[in-house]
Motif scaffolding. Structure first.
Motif, PDB file in Angstrom:
ATOM      1  N   SER A 114     -50.723   6.645 -22.134  1.00 11.68           N
ATOM      2  CA  SER A 114     -51.750   5.963 -21.351  1.00 11.68           C
ATOM      3  C   SER A 114     -52.977   5.668 -22.199  1.00 11.68           C
ATOM      4  O   SER A 114     -53.779   4.820 -21.852  1.00 11.68           O
ATOM      5  CB  SER A 114     -52.116   6.725 -20.081  1.00 11.68           C
TER       6      SER A 114
ATOM      7  N   ASP B  43     -56.858   6.455 -13.447  1.00 14.44           N
ATOM      8  CA  ASP B  43     -56.079   7.178 -14.463  1.00 14.44           C
ATOM      9  C   ASP B  43     -55.453   8.389 -13.765  1.00 14.44           C
ATOM     10  O   ASP B  43     -56.161   9.237 -13.230  1.00 14.44           O
ATOM     11  CB  ASP B  43     -57.022   7.603 -15.601  1.00 14.44           C
TER      12      ASP B  43
ATOM     13  N   TYR C 114     -52.074  13.591 -13.595  1.00 15.20           N
ATOM     14  CA  TYR C 114     -51.909  14.948 -13.067  1.00 15.20           C
ATOM     15  C   TYR C 114     -51.494  15.074 -11.608  1.00 15.20           C
ATOM     16  O   TYR C 114     -51.246  16.187 -11.143  1.00 15.20           O
ATOM     17  CB  TYR C 114     -53.220  15.735 -13.243  1.00 15.20           C
TER      18      TYR C 114
ATOM     19  N   THR D 167     -48.520   8.372 -17.045  1.00 18.45           N
ATOM     20  CA  THR D 167     -47.912   8.769 -18.312  1.00 18.45           C
ATOM     21  C   THR D 167     -46.844   9.839 -18.117  1.00 18.45           C
ATOM     22  O   THR D 167     -46.884  10.566 -17.133  1.00 18.45           O
ATOM     23  CB  THR D 167     -49.014   9.316 -19.256  1.00 18.45           C
TER      24      THR D 167
ATOM     25  N   SER E 269     -46.698  12.107 -20.433  1.00 21.97           N
ATOM     26  CA  SER E 269     -47.198  13.144 -21.338  1.00 21.97           C
ATOM     27  C   SER E 269     -47.291  14.518 -20.685  1.00 21.97           C
ATOM     28  O   SER E 269     -47.034  15.524 -21.327  1.00 21.97           O
ATOM     29  CB  SER E 269     -48.563  12.751 -21.891  1.00 21.97           C
ATOM     30  N   LYS E 270     -47.677  14.569 -19.420  1.00 19.89           N
ATOM     31  CA  LYS E 270     -47.872  15.864 -18.789  1.00 19.89           C
ATOM     32  C   LYS E 270     -46.663  16.281 -17.943  1.00 19.89           C
ATOM     33  O   LYS E 270     -46.580  17.427 -17.530  1.00 19.89           O
ATOM     34  CB  LYS E 270     -49.152  15.846 -17.930  1.00 19.89           C
TER      35      LYS E 270
ATOM     36  N   ARG F  45     -44.628   9.533 -26.317  1.00 21.98           N
ATOM     37  CA  ARG F  45     -45.653   8.474 -26.317  1.00 21.98           C
ATOM     38  C   ARG F  45     -45.276   7.325 -25.381  1.00 21.98           C
ATOM     39  O   ARG F  45     -45.158   6.165 -25.796  1.00 21.98           O
ATOM     40  CB  ARG F  45     -45.913   7.924 -27.738  1.00 21.98           C
TER      41      ARG F  45
HETATM   42  C1  LIG Z   1     -53.692  13.777 -20.861  1.00 16.46           C
HETATM   43  C2  LIG Z   1     -54.398  12.601 -20.307  1.00 16.46           C
HETATM   44  C3  LIG Z   1     -53.892  11.322 -20.544  1.00 16.46           C
HETATM   45  C4  LIG Z   1     -52.628  11.165 -21.329  1.00 16.46           C
HETATM   46  O1  LIG Z   1     -52.714  10.378 -22.416  1.00 16.46           O
HETATM   47  P1  LIG Z   1     -51.380   9.919 -23.131  1.00 16.46           P
HETATM   48  O2  LIG Z   1     -51.851   8.897 -24.080  1.00 16.46           O
HETATM   49  O3  LIG Z   1     -50.482   9.359 -22.080  1.00 16.46           O
HETATM   50  O4  LIG Z   1     -50.765  11.116 -23.780  1.00 16.46           O
HETATM   51  C5  LIG Z   1     -54.565  10.250 -19.994  1.00 16.46           C
HETATM   52  N1  LIG Z   1     -55.654  10.413 -19.229  1.00 16.46           N
HETATM   53  C6  LIG Z   1     -56.153  11.631 -18.966  1.00 16.46           C
HETATM   54  C7  LIG Z   1     -57.325  11.779 -18.074  1.00 16.46           C
HETATM   55  C8  LIG Z   1     -55.534  12.759 -19.505  1.00 16.46           C
HETATM   56  O5  LIG Z   1     -56.028  13.970 -19.242  1.00 16.46           O
END
Ligand SMILES: *Cc1c(COP(=O)(O)O)cnc(C)c1O
Length: 409
Positions: free
Chosen positions: A102, A209, A212, A239, A241-242, A249
């Motif tokens: 993201s 965004d 979570y 994303t 990512s979490k 990525r």
């Molecule tokens: C962790 C996080 C992301 C994730 O970023 P990536 O590029 O997808 O790893 C985005 N926005 C927030 C607020 C986050 O805490």
């Protein structure tokens, strides 16, 4: 040696290293890190990903190692749209842009929407990564305070009126309504409704965004702003990512087709396309229900972690320190007495007390908040986390006592 500074662009002068990325370097050097929001590696479904990767390479290796469309492979855009729709955010493949995390989505949005001087509102404090992406495009950031129910919409309305009274206008709001980074707070449904009314009346766009909401821990999460967005003003960003693995990525945007097209053109000049192999991995993970199965597991892992940190704070922190009770995500936000400067304490914390945290001022759009800090509960083993909080508490207590003492000669 050539002096490189003489050649740098004015824009390069605006680039600022992230304090969080700097702190990542300390992980493992006998320093307990309550710094970066690094997912618990125990949450990675290693075995299943291994199988998926092997099968992809076996069955469609040529495609998976090849260039792919800028917007992402069609089938994945469709799967992400289905995944979002199941979560209450109706989307079609054409509304989805796959990005390289993201973070790239934030960069593309900034490229496409921000001119120097544009007014952008955000929660204050807000996500450091967004500030980093936006600042290069020279907006004027306007921070809106929060309380336990999230963004203070009354303060936002006052600010919007003030801005309009001097014949200016806000172009964009950047918000993390659910399990906010860095505070862990979630905006109530009431606040969300009021916010979207303000968006209509005062005519601006919203970047939502949302990394979570998947592990919101306090019951049923409030609906995303995007799912309540009747006029296409919300640009939703999320994303894997979490929820799966940050190393893939892969992130995505859900927005009106017109916006997706603009962002895709910008993307051609930035990363050309998302990583192809990662896209195939995510496609399979979604199709096999792996991501769906991850979510309850993550909730369990992060609930225990959050509660352990809250208990440790309760046990060790001196009187006068306050903290949030996050509804999910990875962070607790602490506020120390005014006399304690968390920016100043960081080097001492790292070298003498062997504990890392992120000073709160980095998350503020106006450099305020020097008596605040973000503590991450996502990464260290539980015992180390308790120990980390104890170390930090000791440092804060000592510092507060020192500062409270009258100066004697
Ligand atoms: C962790 C996080 C992301 C994730 O970023 P990536 O590029 O997808 O790893 C985005 N926005 C927030 C607020 C986050 O805490």
């Amino acid at each position: 040696m050539v002096e490189i500074d003489r050649y740098l662009s004015a824009r390069a002068g605006l680039l600022k290293a992230s304090q969080v990325r700097e702190l990542l370097k300390w992980i493992g050097k006998d320093v307990i890190s309550l710094g970066g929001g690094v997912p618990d590696p125990a949450s990675f479904p290693m075995g299943e990903i291994k199988l998926i990767v092997a099968e992809i390479l076996e069955e469609k290796g040529a495609a998976a190692l090849q260039y792919a469309p800028t917007e992402g492979i069609d089938e994945l855009r469709g799967e992400i749209a289905r995944f979002m729709t199941k979560r209450g955010l109706k989307a079609k493949a054409e509304n989805v842009l796959v990005t390289s995390g993201s973070q790239e989505a934030l960069e593309l949005i900034a490229r496409v929407f921000i001119d120097p001087g544009d007014l952008i509102v955000s929660e204050n404090p807000t996500y450091l990564g967004a500030l980093q992406a936006f600042n290069v495009y020279e907006p004027r950031m306007v921070g809106i305070p929060m309380d336990e129910e999230g963004l203070r919409v009354d303060a936002l309305e006052r600010e919007l009126r003030r801005i309009e009274s001097v014949s200016e206008r806000v172009k964009l709001a950047y918000l993390i309504p659910t399990c906010q980074n860095p505070t862990g707070r979630t905006a109530s449904l009431e606040r969300r409704k009021t916010l979207l009314e303000l968006v209509e009346v005062h005519d601006f766009l919203v970047v939502e965004d949302d990394p979570y909401s998947y592990f919101y821990l306090d019951g049923v999460e409030p609906p995303s702003l995007k799912s309540m967005d009747a006029s296409g003003r919300v640009i939703y960003v999320s994303t894997v990512s979490k929820i799966l693995a940050p190393g893939l990525r892969i992130g995505w945007v859900v927005a009106e087709e017109e916006i997706i097209e603009k962002l895709a053109i910008a993307k051609q000049g930035v990363t050309l396309q998302p990583p192809t192999l990662s896209m195939y991995v995510l496609l399979e993970a979604l199709k096999r229900g792996l991501v769906d199965r991850q979510i309850p597991k993550l909730k369990e892992i992060y609930r225990v972690r959050r509660d352990t940190m809250l208990e440790a704070l309760e046990t060790y922190m001196p009187v006068g320190v306050k903290w949030t009770r996050p509804s999910g995500g990875m962070f607790v936000w602490i506020e120390t007495p005014e006399s304690v400067d968390m920016d100043e304490l960081l080097p001492i914390a790292l070298t003498e007390y062997k504990v890392a945290y992120v000073p709160g001022s980095s998350f503020h759009v106006d450099g305020s908040g020097r008596n605040t800090a973000r503590l991450s509960f996502s990464y260290p083993p539980l015992n180390a986390m308790r120990e980390g909080v104890a170390r930090l508490a000791k440092l804060i207590a000592e510092r507060a006592a020192l500062r409270a003492e009258p100066v004697r000669n």
